[in-house]
Design an enzyme around this catalytic site. Structure first.
Site, mmCIF file in Angstrom:
data_model
loop_
_atom_site.group_PDB
_atom_site.id
_atom_site.type_symbol
_atom_site.label_atom_id
_atom_site.label_comp_id
_atom_site.label_asym_id
_atom_site.label_seq_id
_atom_site.Cartn_x
_atom_site.Cartn_y
_atom_site.Cartn_z
ATOM 1 N N ALA A 156 -4.317 0.971 19.176
ATOM 2 C CA ALA A 156 -3.036 1.096 18.928
ATOM 3 C C ALA A 156 -2.265 -0.124 18.335
ATOM 4 O O ALA A 156 -3.059 -0.773 17.896
ATOM 5 C CB ALA A 156 -2.231 1.398 20.229
ATOM 6 N N ALA A 164 12.778 8.061 0.266
ATOM 7 C CA ALA A 164 12.819 9.320 -0.288
ATOM 8 C C ALA A 164 11.343 10.016 -0.846
ATOM 9 O O ALA A 164 11.172 10.921 -0.312
ATOM 10 C CB ALA A 164 13.816 9.690 -1.108
ATOM 11 N N ASP A 198 -10.390 4.747 24.247
ATOM 12 C CA ASP A 198 -11.486 3.581 23.653
ATOM 13 C C ASP A 198 -12.260 2.922 24.898
ATOM 14 O O ASP A 198 -13.240 2.287 24.536
ATOM 15 C CB ASP A 198 -10.564 2.513 22.941
ATOM 16 C CG ASP A 198 -10.375 3.065 21.386
ATOM 17 O OD1 ASP A 198 -11.252 3.999 20.964
ATOM 18 O OD2 ASP A 198 -9.488 2.797 20.729
ATOM 19 N N GLN A 208 12.546 -2.863 1.327
ATOM 20 C CA GLN A 208 12.956 -2.010 -0.080
ATOM 21 C C GLN A 208 13.909 -0.970 0.552
ATOM 22 O O GLN A 208 15.342 -1.362 0.575
ATOM 23 C CB GLN A 208 11.740 -1.219 -0.518
ATOM 24 C CG GLN A 208 11.165 -2.236 -1.219
ATOM 25 C CD GLN A 208 9.678 -1.624 -2.216
ATOM 26 O OE1 GLN A 208 9.879 -0.592 -2.301
ATOM 27 N NE2 GLN A 208 8.931 -2.407 -2.503
ATOM 28 N N MET A 244 17.443 4.302 -2.826
ATOM 29 C CA MET A 244 16.652 4.442 -1.575
ATOM 30 C C MET A 244 15.319 3.562 -1.323
ATOM 31 O O MET A 244 14.262 3.965 -0.876
ATOM 32 C CB MET A 244 16.117 6.099 -2.177
ATOM 33 C CG MET A 244 15.766 6.106 -3.428
ATOM 34 S SD MET A 244 15.537 7.950 -4.314
ATOM 35 C CE MET A 244 15.448 7.689 -5.842
ATOM 36 N N CYS A 249 11.362 3.899 21.925
ATOM 37 C CA CYS A 249 11.564 5.329 21.975
ATOM 38 C C CYS A 249 10.774 5.715 23.123
ATOM 39 O O CYS A 249 10.629 6.907 23.545
ATOM 40 C CB CYS A 249 10.944 6.002 20.636
ATOM 41 S SG CYS A 249 9.153 5.606 20.313
ATOM 42 N N SER A 282 1.748 7.469 27.933
ATOM 43 C CA SER A 282 0.752 8.809 28.017
ATOM 44 C C SER A 282 1.577 9.757 28.340
ATOM 45 O O SER A 282 1.927 10.960 27.817
ATOM 46 C CB SER A 282 -0.309 8.477 29.008
ATOM 47 O OG SER A 282 -1.055 9.742 28.965
ATOM 48 N N CYS A 300 7.159 1.693 2.017
ATOM 49 C CA CYS A 300 7.998 1.220 0.659
ATOM 50 C C CYS A 300 7.188 -0.009 -0.044
ATOM 51 O O CYS A 300 6.856 0.242 -1.209
ATOM 52 C CB CYS A 300 9.301 0.880 0.887
ATOM 53 S SG CYS A 300 10.621 2.312 1.409
ATOM 54 N N GLU A 314 7.171 5.000 -10.693
ATOM 55 C CA GLU A 314 5.978 6.000 -10.025
ATOM 56 C C GLU A 314 4.452 5.747 -10.580
ATOM 57 O O GLU A 314 3.473 6.130 -9.806
ATOM 58 C CB GLU A 314 6.242 7.272 -10.553
ATOM 59 C CG GLU A 314 7.644 7.872 -10.100
ATOM 60 C CD GLU A 314 8.001 9.167 -10.846
ATOM 61 O OE1 GLU A 314 8.092 10.189 -10.445
ATOM 62 O OE2 GLU A 314 8.542 8.760 -12.012
#
Ligand SMILES: Cc1cc2nc3c(=O)[nH]c(=O)nc-3n(C[C@H](O)[C@H](O)[C@H](O)COP(=O)(O)OP(=O)(O)OC[C@H]3O[C@@H](n4cnc5c(N)ncnc54)[C@H](O)[C@@H]3O)c2cc1C
Ligand code: FES
Ligand code: FES
EC number: 1.2.3.1
Length: 1338
Positions: A345, A806, A367, A113, A1047, A74, A270, A151, A1270
């Site tokens: 990082a 989710a 740092d 998961q 999910m 990215c 950066s 997950c 849960e």
């Protein structure tokens, strides 16, 4: 210059030539959209999550070596990959060819998961193995440190990766000759094996071996290109940006003269985030490629010279080598740098970021700069005019023009001097999370003494995080020169530094008092560190430190992690081919790992598809005076902007009881509220145009943000809820003591790895609409889309293949966004896609409800609580959403495991001007549970009893009754509690913790055990109904469809197990294609831990219907196959397709009488956690957690354990590090993984034991199983209470005996500030009201 440059690189062994590349394009969208390699995922776009990890390989013609490193696609501009070979997850293996051992093992060890993080994990691991086929555990955890998973809780991922380590599962550091697997913690015994449990969820023997000879080779053509290609600058021109890649130093300097304002792009870690998130734009960028002068490593007489182009990972290796090679006294600065390079990082960023980029960026939280500054480093600069050196000092850091690079200069290298004898350098940092998190404060400190003199000759101290850049405390240091190194000097130093490094109350980043405290706490640590070395060097002249103070210096307890899982054995009487109860791998596990699993945004582009980007309110409460769309509409590619006017008559929808607005019209009620939606030909165009929509607001009063403000202004959603039993007022009269208190819990972001995603496709006939959405609630989507399009539901179909996490966050708000997307698609007759960016997602959708719990408990001196009065307040945000339900569930579960004979609890949901809080795993229980456990902890403190004793005294007895008069059989609760006590060796460890605490002043350990009773049920029969459809085809294969959404919780895997058992077909003959309103109508939302149970019962029903129909055929030919029977049925005209149905469990609650049978069953469990805290910094380490759960008869123990540990780690995040930050105007600051910290691999317990109770009771549920989704979240509170225990001990030792109020999350800031000492007393405090704070607690 090469004007018409070609970009040449390889992806997965295939050559890619790009002639017209746009320099603004990043590698991630290029791979995903252009090359259709969708295995590499988008999770954040800013380098913070690792979902987009790929391996980059480059050949260096000088060294003749190939470097393989992990990188975040990215942040890689596609123009920067010229000459590189890129390997994505598709390149290492696939189900169509062969899967790679890493892919196989992560899947088979149950390390996936939802699977959205998995390709990134796989690539990080794969790259490590390319470089180190036999890695150590340290290398392994280091390699995965930059990859987030929401997950799994990481344990199974580590287990999978450990199978590649030489001594798999072992620490490899045999302390005292004993392997970590054999020695208990504190020398105490470990888990005992029982007959009914098993310990292996996977079998290593069946794994493919790792064979490095099978890997893709580096393309020879790229080697030749690197060796032979003429050294010509490459230039790529786009619509708005020009990219210049010089390949010689001369060309680089020339380019810099020509374009002095152009940034020099090295790692782009950066510049990239600045462009992406801060809107910075550079028309020209210069990106040097393979310029050897930028990569020098030179051991000179005065120090080490490192090229500015070296990556931080390379710098780390070089310094590690230097530390080994050189005498210790020369490497003080290197050791300090290394310390920070280990946590800076993740591995991807360290491999991309350059030393030069790091230094020149001068980030306030850098740092390395504080250490480089105190280490007297110099920067070697070069321009066409020639070279010069400048010091990396305060003026440089403050960007004083006289001390800075000139625009045409390049930083070539950095000289880091060797340290001298009697010179000491240290580095300190504290962040919200131990690793891969920017420091809140960091520091570099250096002192030089004349030989044996003991007086300070030189002193340098620098801090990061406390100003706009690294700050040097120069004047303070100057004043301390000549002083002896003793406590008076320390005292003076603290006062001087606090004065010089001034931090106003309103300083950006907040946490001001914490930062001030860290400034002096680090100084104290430095003082101790140096004193200890001095003592070692010259024991005669320097006093010893008191033993118990030495603990300030040690790093937090850290051993290699390992885990043990004990699960139930399958009943020996069960048929061997019956898969129920077996740890079957996640159905999509392998596809997750190969990147072949398709998520919403992985679907190919539909012909003429458009993209939708939302425009949201920037005000918390305001009137919209006007919206000017003209500029946005005039941008090329913009097709339309949907506003409230277009939605006339359909701009609201009622999901539960109250209608919600889709788009804000006249008035907005929170920042992040949807106002309009831009539709354009491409994502970039839509996003650019969205920024140009001009909205004029008129601020309105009131702006209510906090629960306290809502209470003050009586701003609530109706009605109030109340539950009462016994006679509370009378009971208060007879008790020995009464305690009153309150606790505040912050909210939590879902942080599902796949952001909200949807694609609406008009079918072009009969106004039919197909909508593909990442949602938990397809029927909800269908309803709202049908309403907005004014269509009957039968024209709108919602399809969900799988969801990348989710946790409650993909229901209602998803519906609103899907409806607007479908509206746009319908209006234009073209498909429309909408994928939220991480920051948008966090801003728009909100998460778990913040809570305020007030309690008053009346109790006897033996710990029995006889009277309890509670008030719950939740911050519901701007619209009702599920706030009332969450409040109700919180109240019904508020007593957790305890019988309070006289109890009254009231609850109110507050209406505020924040984005609407919504459902989140646990649905009110994690908050309500913490309130009651805090109350118990306080009662225990008042009684002078250990909290676990008070917990036991008040716990439900075997057969008992809840406050709403539902019967409860709590036998398994006490069973879990007892087993957890035994498994964790609680009393022995408690004694060990006490011993440790008595011997250490600055480090404290804490131990806590919490029970859980998690009632499972949905509140009405209708909410629990489920349907299924099972087809048998003539070849004997079976297709199963049901209403549940996959999910990550493994529901589809369990459903296949059910069909396999019921029909007696092998798992491999059963298939499941996904969920759709077309096949299963009127589905309930997937959530509440019951998806597998309810849908499984429906599948069972369908299978039994089929079996009944086929019974005569099967009995005629009992030895036949399913193919034979299916054909015979067909021949006899017997339907091979059946629906199945489950009506739901009876469930009711009467709030008038306070009585009901709300829940079908209770999940029981207990967790014990031990932590160690650093009282000086507020850091904590979770040393060990033991969990025992009663999960009934598990359908799939691997999945259930995955749910327990994943939920536990999510809960740990909730209660310790996940902290949302809002401005006083209600703007969410924390909008990505760089600001909001979910647990990473470094946060999980060093030791983690999970044990399932052997199944004992049979019930009505699917095969007597229990839903595990849960309950585990709450067990994360054992870490909260262990920290609480440690902090209480520290405070007692410091003579602070009053009540201890600790809110959640218990962050380093809260821990540090609660461990009051002379440093917290020393710092200046601002008078409340005398300043505007940067953020406010919500
Ligand atoms: C997810 C993430 C996590 C991070 N975590 C940490 C952390 O924990 N601790 C920490 O300290 N930092 C952290 N960082 C910051 C990181 O260290 C810096 O972004 C990085 O070091 C910058 O290097 P770069 O090569 O990518 O710079 P680039 O983005 O390529 O360039 C940055 C700037 O430096 C200039 N520049 C670069 N090289 C030269 C040169 N040779 N001569 C002149 N000018 C030059 C450019 O013009 C540009 O202005 C993190 C960053 C990210 C994205
Ligand atoms: S998407 Fe690249 S690191 Fe998150
Ligand atoms: S499996 Fe890791 S994020 Fe879902």
């Amino acid at each position: 210059m090469d004007g018409a440059a070609e970009l040449v690189f390889y992806v997965n062994g295939r050559k890619v030539i790009e002639k017209n590349v746009d320099p603004e394009t990043m590698l991630l969208p290029y791979l995903r959209k252009k090359l259709r390699l969708t295995g590499t995922k988008y999770g954040c776009g800013g380098g913070g999550c690792g979902a987009c990890t790929v391996m980059i390989s480059r050949y260096n013609p000088v060294t003749k070596k190939i470097r393989h490193y992990p990188a975040n696609a990215c942040l890689i501009p596609v123009c920067s990959v010229h000459g590189a070979a890129i390997t994505t997850v598709e390149g290492i293996g696939s189900t169509k060819t062969r899967i790679h051992p890493v892919q196989e093992r992560i899947a088979k060890c149950h390390g996936t998961q939802c699977g959205f993080c998995t390709p990134g994990m796989v690539m990080s691991m794969y790259t490590l193995l390319r470089n180190h086929p036999d890695p150590t555990l340290d290398q392994l955890t280091d390699a995965l440190g930059g990859n987030l998973c929401r997950c799994t809780g990481y344990r199974p991922i580590i287990d999978a990766c450990k199978t590649f380590c030489n001594t798999s599962g072992c620490c490899q550091s045999k302390e005292n000759g004993v392997c970590c697997l054999n020695q208990g913690i504190n020398g105490l015994p470990e888990v005992e094996e029982g007959d009914e449990t098993s310990q292996k969820l996977f079998s290593e023997e069946e794994f493919l071996p790792l064979d490095p000879t099978q890997e893709l080779i580096f393309p020879p053509e790229l080697m030749i290109m690197a060796e032979k290609q003429p050294q010509r600058t490459r230039v790529f021109g786009g619509d708005r940006m020009t990219w210049i890649s010089p390949v010689t130093l001369k060309d680089l300097l020339e380019a810099k003269v020509k374009y002095p304002q152009a940034p020099v792009i090295m790692g782009n870690t950066s510049t990239g985030p600045e462009v992406k998130f801060k809107g910075v734009f550079h028309p020209v960028v210069i990106s040097p490629d393979r310029i050897e002068e930028l990569n020098v490593v030179n051991y000179a007489y005065n120090g080490l010279t490192l090229g500015a182009g070296l990556s931080l990972a390379q710098v780390k290796d070089i310094l590690a080598d230097a530390v080994l090679k050189l005498p210790e006294e020369k490497t003080q600065t290197y050791q300090a740098l290394l310390k920070h390079l280990r946590t800076l990082a993740g591995s991807q960023i360290r491999n991309m970021a350059s030393l030069g980029g790091h230094i020149v960026s001068r980030h306030l939280d850098s740092d390395l700069n504080p250490i480089l500054a105190v280490g007297n480093c110099t920067l070697n600069l070069l321009s066409k005019e020639g070279g010069r050196q400048i010091p990396l000092n305060e003026q440089f850091l403050r960007k004083c023009p006289s001390a800075d690079l000139k625009p045409e200069e390049i930083l070539i290298s950095v000289n880091i001097p060797y340290s001298r004898k009697w010179e000491f350098v240290s580095a300190f940092r504290q962040a919200q999370r131990q690793q891969n998190a920017l420091a809140i404060v960091n520091s570099g400190m250096r002192v030089f003494f004349g030989e044996g003199s003991g007086t300070v000759r030189e002193l340098s101290i620098s801090y990061g995080g406390v100003g706009p850049t690294t700050i040097c405390a120069k004047n303070s240091c100057q004043k301390l020169i000549g002083r002896p190194w003793n406590e008076e000097m320390l005292d003076a130093a603290c006062r001087l530094v606090l004065e010089e490094v001034f931090l106003p109350g309103s300083a950006p980043g907040g946490k001001v008092e914490f930062k001030r405290t860290l400034i002096v706490s680090f100084l104290f640590k430095f003082y101790l560190e140096v004193s200890q070395i001095l003592k070692r060097m010259d024991p005669v002249h320097y006093p010893s430190l008191e033993d118990k103070y030495e603990s300030a210096l040690e790093d937090l307890y850290s051993r290699h992690r390992w885990s043990a899982v004990n699960y139930q054995n399958v009943d020996p009487k069960q048929l061997p081919q019956d898969p129920i109860g077996h740890p079957i791998m996640h159905l999509s596990g392998i596809k997750h790992a190969t990147g072949e699993a398709i998520y919403c945004d992985d679907m190919p582009t539909v012909d003429r598809e458009l993209f939708l980007a939302f425009v949201t309110s920037s005000r918390a409460h305001a009137k919209i005076v006007s919206i000017d769309l003209s500029e946005a509409l005039s941008l090329p590619g913009v097709v339309d902007i949907v506003t409230e006017e277009h939605l006339e008559g359909v701009n609201s929808f009622c999901f539960l009881t109250k209608p919600e607005k889709l788009l804000g019209s006249e008035e907005v009620f929170c920042v992040g509220q949807l106002v309009c939606a831009v539709i354009a030909e491409s994502e970039i165009q839509a996003r650019r145009a969205a920024k140009l929509v001009k909205i004029v607001y008129q601020d309105l009063e009131p702006v209510i943000l906090t629960i306290e403000e809502a209470i003050q202004r009586n701003s609530f959603f109706e009605p109030e809820r109340k539950l009462e039993c016994g006679n509370v007022d009378e009971a208060f009269k007879v008790v020995d003591q009464i305690v009153e208190g309150e606790i505040h819990l912050g909210g939590q972001e879902h942080f599902y790895m796949e952001t909200q995603s949807m694609l609406a496709v008009p079918k072009g006939e009969d106004r039919e609409m197909d909508i593909y959405v990442s949602t938990q609630y397809p029927k909800g989507i269908q309803d709202i889309v049908a309403s907005v399009l004014k269509l009957p539901a039968n024209k709108v179909m919602c399809h969900v293949k799988r969801v990348g996490g989710a946790f409650g966050g993909k229901a209602f708000r998803t519906g609103i966004m899907a409806a607007i997307t479908a509206f746009a698609a319908n209006k234009h007759g073209r498909a429309v896609r909408c994928i939220l960016e991480r920051g948008e997602d966090m801003l728009i959708t909100a998460g778990r409800h913040p809570y305020l719990g007030k309690y008053k408990a009346g109790f006897m001196n033996d710990g029995r609580i006889l009277a309890l009065e509670m008030e719950h307040y939740t911050n519901g945000g701007a619209s009702l959403d599920e706030s009332l339900l969450v409040l109700e569930v919180g109240i019904l579960k508020m007593e957790n495991c305890y019988k309070f004979p006289n109890l009254r609890c009231r609850g109110r949901a507050c209406r505020t001007n924040l984005p609407s809080s919504t459902a989140f795993r646990g649905f009110g229980f994690p908050q309500a549970g913490l309130i009651i456990e805090s109350c118990i902890t306080e009662v225990a403190a008042k009684c002078g009893l250990p909290p676990e004793k008070v917990r036991m005294i008040n716990m439900y007895k075997e057969i008992d009754q809840t406050p709403y008069k539902q019967e409860i059989n709590a036998k398994n609760l006490s069973q879990c509690w007892k087993e957890c006590m035994t498994m964790s060796s609680y009393s022995l460890r408690k004694a060990a913790v006490e011993k440790f605490n008595s011997e250490n002043y600055w480090k404290k350990k804490g131990l806590a055990m919490v029970p859980v009773k998690y009632p499972v049920g949905l509140g009405s029969r209708a909410a629990g109904q489920a349907a299924a459809l099972v087809h048998i085809y003539l070849d004997g294969s079976v297709l199963v469809t049901h209403g549940g959404i996959e999910m990550g919780q493994g529901v589809h895997t369990k459903m296949i197990q059910v069909a396999s058992r019921e029909l007696g077909v092998p798992l491999s003959d059963v298939h499941l294609r996904g969920t759709s309103t077309e096949t299963i109508p009127n589905t309930n939302v997937s959530g509440g831990s019951v998806v597998a149970d309810l849908n499984g019962l429906a599948i069972k029903d369908a299978c039994q219907t089929l079996l009944k129909r086929l019974e005569p055929i099967i009995s005629k030919n009992p030895r036949g196959t399913w193919k034979d029977w299916a054909q015979a049925a067909f021949d006899e005209s017997i339907s091979l397709s059946a629906t199945g149905y489950f009506r739901g469990y009876e469930s009711s609650m009467n709030w008038e009488t306070g009585e009901g049978q709300m829940f079908e069953y209770f999940v029981f469990g207990a967790a014990c956690s031990e932590v160690e805290i650093d009282c000086l910094t507020g850091a904590h380490k979770n040393i060990r957690t033991d969990i025992v759960m009663d999960i009934g008869h598990s359908i799939n123990p691997a999945i259930d354990i995955g749910q327990i540990e994943g939920a536990f780690v999510q809960g740990m995040g909730l209660y310790t590090i996940e902290e949302l930050s809002y401005s006083p105007q209600g703007v969410l600051y924390t909008r990505g993984p760089d600001q909001y910290k979910i647990p990473t691999i470094c946060d999980i317990p060093t030791e983690f034991h999970i044990s399932l109770l052997p199944p004992s009771q049979n019930s009505n549920t699917l095969y007597s199983s229990k839903g595990m989704g849960e309950s585990g979240v709450f067990l994360g509170s054992s870490v909260f209470f262990a920290i609480h225990d440690a902090v209480s001990t520290a405070r007692r030792e410091r003579g602070l005996l009053g009540p201890l109020k600790l809110n959640s999350p218990l962050t380093p800031e809260k821990i540090r500030m609660a461990c009051e000492d002379k440093f917290t007393k020393m710092i200046p405090r601002d008078k409340p009201g005398s300043y505007v704070p940067w953020n406010i607690p919500i």
